[in-house]
Every structure is written in C-alpha cells, then in structure tokens.
Design an enzyme around this catalytic site. Structure first.
Site, PDB file in Angstrom:
ATOM      1  CG  PHE A 150      -0.271   0.426   2.506  1.00  0.00           C
ATOM      2  CD1 PHE A 150      -0.090   1.767   2.800  1.00  0.00           C
ATOM      3  CD2 PHE A 150       0.193  -0.508   3.427  1.00  0.00           C
ATOM      4  CE1 PHE A 150       0.546   2.170   3.971  1.00  0.00           C
ATOM      5  CE2 PHE A 150       0.828  -0.115   4.597  1.00  0.00           C
ATOM      6  CZ  PHE A 150       1.010   1.222   4.865  1.00  0.00           C
ATOM      7  CE  LYS A 174      -3.049  -8.331  -4.562  1.00  0.00           C
ATOM      8  NZ  LYS A 174      -3.462  -7.329  -3.521  1.00  0.00           N
ATOM      9  CD  GLU A 177      -5.595  -5.967   0.252  1.00  0.00           C
ATOM     10  OE1 GLU A 177      -4.599  -5.767  -0.489  1.00  0.00           O
ATOM     11  OE2 GLU A 177      -5.594  -6.818   1.163  1.00  0.00           O
ATOM     12  CB  SER A 227       4.742  -7.422   5.626  1.00  0.00           C
ATOM     13  OG  SER A 227       3.805  -8.386   5.192  1.00  0.00           O
ATOM     14  CB  CYS A 282      10.306  -0.444   2.792  1.00  0.00           C
ATOM     15  SG  CYS A 282      11.011   0.150   1.269  1.00  0.00           S
ATOM     16  CD  GLU A 381       8.315  -3.117   8.353  1.00  0.00           C
ATOM     17  OE1 GLU A 381       7.625  -4.121   8.132  1.00  0.00           O
ATOM     18  OE2 GLU A 381       8.832  -2.430   7.452  1.00  0.00           O
TER      19      GLU A 381
END
Ligand code: NAD
Length: 496
Positions: A150, A174, A177, A227, A282, A381
């Site tokens: 995301f 993909k 969402e 992740s 990240c 994290e």
C-alpha cells in the site's frame, strides 16, 4: 457515494464477478470512498489468458517500438504527475508534495526502461573454433506478475512494470487492496502511450487472487514487495510452483550517528527519514543509534524539531505529514508507545497527545529514547511515526546491532570521518547504505533491494537486476555450412 474499482483486462475496465470486494478509504477523513473488486481464481485465469495472448505478440515488437512506447508513457506520466499524485493522496494519505516525489521516482524507471535497445544487447564471440561463433541473447520470460504494497501505490508498480514490459513480457499487477486506484490510472496511461491491450493488466484482490497467481502455470515470474511474512510465503509458494520469484520484505533501518557527526544535520535527517510519509516507508529510519557521548545532543536536537512538524490533510499545502493508512494500523502503531513505556523506554514525545485533525487516521510523532534491542519497539517493524533511539558506547557495538538485526534493507551513517564511513560500508550487512544520506534509495540505473529478511530471492528490483530478472539468457553456438571442411567426427567438440 463509494466508487467501484474494477479490474483492467485486455485494455478495458472489467467489473468483478466473484461477489467479493473490499472498502477503500480516504485516510484523511476516515470516509469510505471506494469499493474494490476482489478477483477469484477464475478471474485471474481470464487475466492470464489475455496476457498470454498479448505476450506472444508483444515479444515480436521491435526494440525501437518498445522504446517509443516507453518514451510516450514517460511523457504521459510527466504530464499527469499532479493528477496521479492526487490519486495517491486521496487513498494513501501521504501529503501531495511527497506523492509527487513518489511519481517522480517512478518516472525514472520509465526513463531507464526506455533504453531497452541498449539494455538487451547480448554478447558475441567470433571464431571460438574454426568457423564457429557463439553469442548470447536475452529473451522475455512470458507473463509476469507484480504484487505490491500500500505504501507506494505508483512507484513500486513502476519499478516492476516498466522493465518487465520493455523486456518484452506481459505484466499483471495485483496492487494493494487498500489503495488500488493508482494501478488503474497507470493502465490508462499505458494504453494512451500505445501499449497493445493485454500487455498491462490489473487484477484487484486479496490473498485469494495472490494464491491464484502463485499457483498459475501460465505465470513465469513473480515480483513482490510487502511485509516479510508475506514475502516469505510468496517466495516459498512461487518457487514451489516453478516460478522465478523476487520478494522484497520489511525493514528496520538503523541510522548510526558517530560522535564527530554534525548533530544538527543528523537531527534534520533523522526527523525527515523517520516521520516522512508518517513512517510508512520501507526505507524510513526507525532506529537512531548514537555512539559515545553524542546521545543527549542528538535526542535534544531531534526533540526540538518535533513541535514544528505540521501534521494535516495531504492536500493542505502546508502539511508535512498525513494520516496512516487505516484506523487499525494507526491503533497498532499507537499501542507501541505503551509497549515502549512498559518495557522501560523513555518517552520523549508521545504522538497520541498531539493536536491532530479530528477525523481520519492521524497520529502524531513519537520519540522513544534509551531503547534496548530486547524491546518490542526495537524488534518489530512498527511502520509508523515512532522513532527509537538506542545508545551504543562504540562504533563496533553500533554496527553489531545492525548486523544482528533480522532485517537488512537500508542503513545510514552520519560522520565527518571518511575512514569510518568507508569501514561502515565494508562491515555493514544491509543492501542499501547511506553515508550522510538517510534514505539511500538507489537511482533507477542501479537496483533496489535489501539483505536478510528484507529480500527473498537473488535479484534486486529494477535497474540491471530488473533486466536480469525479466529475461532469460540463451547462448547460441553457430556454424555456417562449408561443404569443403565437413567430415564425420564422433569426438567431443573441442575449440581448436
Ligand atoms: P503486505 O505484506 O500486507 O501486503 C503486500 C501485498 O501482499 C498486497 O498486495 C496484499 O494484498 C498482499 N497480501 C497481504 N497479505 C497476504 C497474504 N496473507 N497472502 C497473500 N498476499 C497477501 O504489506 P503492506 O502492509 O501493503 O505494505 C507494508 C509492508 O511492505 C511493510 O512491511 C514494508 O516494509 C514493506 N515494503 C517493503 C519494501 C521493500 O522494498 N523492501 C517497499 C515497500 C514496502
């Protein structure tokens, strides 16, 4: 009213048929703005069938045609950069200036991939034996899929699709969402740039769509960013199905501040890299490691900057930091402040007490000092605006921390000592290193990737590694018929 966000298959928006869908929010208001269709395995199948047919045609396109489409796509991205940034802000929440930065970095990947005629050059060895030449060529792998997180809804897809397509593959995206609209925006730009239908496809969805991609025999390679637990699952499942997989995972990026560093510069860097995009990068710095007696000065300098940070709705030109992606994620991040307190950290700033916009998924910035490697705020994290400070006595102790950490994405050192910086570059176990640079994201003509639990697979993303990942090498050994020298010879071919 919430808009419907569909798939993009064969050059057109295609409404989902699975009956499953998920909500999309504007994180700055907390209001649901969209509903995204979730693909079933049957819909993934349709997408793969379209991509397979398109890939067969596309691999025959000339390198100059591919470059021309990449150039056109780059120009369209540039022209529509603000519009795309607005889409990012509305679903992700990051402030508009940051969203524009994301688009700009993604655009660099289109520029790199436009050089495809040069990138796909093979090698040639003349006369390896009498009248025999050997050459290598790079060919596309076929249909490849990208599964993206995301936090960079445009840049990460652009890391992948530009190079994959330039190399002659069909690409199925993909997206997350949580903020899927950028993917459809890119689909329309590709079409306008002249890319044949089916070469760029979007299937929206959740785990069901991902698992269908991983098991699909028509997909040759999968690029993933997200992740670590999901990256591991993608790598293990995808490779078990015989696919090439590169799966980039999570991070806990350390910034070491040596005693000779410019404290003001280090504090500016730490604040920018820890709290930019609300810490949902990240490559965010989540741990500052101070060495020797510089700790108090660094913590004071960071703390002095925090009250001045402007947190607000991403479209507000004065806002520097927006909300988090969802209410649940905001609450999880906030709970880490309590975890830090109960584990013995010193709370220098508590983001839960900040003066914040009433609606939306906002959280202020937190700074935890005297954090130790045993605390969950250090081991996990957090992926939010929480910065930990660990005090180390020596350089060796600081590097040991980085090297023992589960993750190895990015790291940075702040010092004026060139020798120390060089030693750090030599010693440290991480894929991307900054020397007085807190977020060392490589430019498009290098490659992006971490070490350890930050990457599963052996190629990094985009740049030269991207070309490597999206192509297969073929080596041809060739002799032209020369009836004058032809004989029967049952011996093993030798190069004399
Ligand atoms: P995520 O792992 O939850 O989701 C990533 C993608 O995987 C999404 O498309 C999602 O739909 C899908 N997914 C989620 N759970 C799944 C499951 N159980 N099975 C199959 N697919 C699943 O990650 P996120 O929350 O979207 O993104 C944040 C994470 O991504 C952070 O850990 C961050 O460090 C990482 N990240 C890493 C990099 C990098 O380059 N290493 C870059 C950006 C983000």
């Amino acid at each position: 009213m919430a808009s419907r966000i569909s798939h993009w298959i064969d050059g057109a928006a295609v409404a989902g048929t699975s009956g499953r869908a998920g909500p999309v929010f504007n994180p700055a208001t907390g209001v649901q703005t969209g509903e995204v269709d979730f693909a079933s395995a049957a819909e993934v199948d349709l997408a793969v069938a379209s991509a397979t047919a398109a890939a067969a045609q596309w691999r025959e396109s000339s390198l100059s045609r591919r470059a021309a489409i990449l150039f056109a796509f780059r120009e369209l991205l540039h022209e529509h950069a603000t519009e795309l940034a607005e889409v990012l802000t509305s679903e992700h929440g990051k402030v508009l200036s940051d969203a524009k930065g994301e688009v700009a970095r993604g655009l660099e990947n289109a520029e790199f991939a436009a050089g495809v005629p040069n990138l796909l050059k093979g090698s040639f060895s003349e006369q390896v034996s009498g009248g025999v030449d050997v050459y290598s060529i790079r060919q596309p792998v076929g249909v490849v899929a990208g599964i993206t997180p995301f936090n960079f809804p445009a840049m990460v897809p652009l890391w992948m699709c530009t190079t994959a397509i330039a190399c002659g593959n069909a690409f199925i995206l993909k997206p997350s969402e949580k903020d899927p609209s950028a993917a459809l925006f890119l689909a329309k730009l590709w079409q306008e740039a002249g890319l044949p239908d089916g070469v760029f496809t979007v299937v929206n969805g959740d785990r069901e769509a991902v698992d269908a991609i991983l098991a699909h025999p028509g997909i040759a390679a999968v690029s993933f960013v997200g992740s670590t637990p999901v990256a591991r699952h993608i790598y293990e499942t995808g490779t078990r199905h015989g696919k090439r997989v590169q799966a980039l995972g999570g991070a806990k990026n350390h910034m070491i501040v040596l005693p000779d560093a410019d404290v003001e510069m280090a504090a500016d860097a730490a604040v920018s890299a820890a709290y930019g995009s609300a810490g949902e990068r990240c490559m965010a710095i989540s741990v500052v490691v101070t060495v020797g007696d510089v700790g108090d000065a660094v913590v004071d300098a960071i703390a002095a900057r925090l009250p001045k940070l402007r947190i607000g709705v991403g479209t507000d030109p004065d806002a520097e930091m927006g909300p988090l992606i969802t209410r649940e994620h905001r609450d999880t991040v906030a709970s880490y402040v309590d975890a830090g307190i109960s584990e013995g950290a010193t709370v220098v700033a508590d983001g839960r007490k900040a003066d914040l916009p009433e609606d939306g998924f906002f959280l202020g910035v937190s700074l935890l000092d005297h954090v130790t490697p045993q605390m969950s705020v250090y081991t996990d994290e957090i992926f939010g605006p929480v910065l930990c400070v660990v005090r180390a006595q020596t350089y060796a102790e600081a590097v040991e921390l980085v090297n023992h950490n589960e993750y190895g994405n990015g790291t940075a050192i702040f010092t004026r000592d060139g020798g120390a910086a060089r030693q750090f570059e030599f010693d440290v176990q991480a894929g991307m290193v900054g020397i007085n640079v807190p977020i060392p994201v490589p430019v498009a003509y290098y490659s992006f990737g971490g070490w350890k639990a930050s990457l599963f697979g052996d190629t990094h993303m985009y740049g030269p590694d991207g070309v490597h990942f999206y192509t297969r090498t073929k080596v041809v050994t060739s002799r032209w018929p020369d009836p004058a020298t032809s004989t029967v010879d049952l011996g093993f071919p030798q190069t004399r």
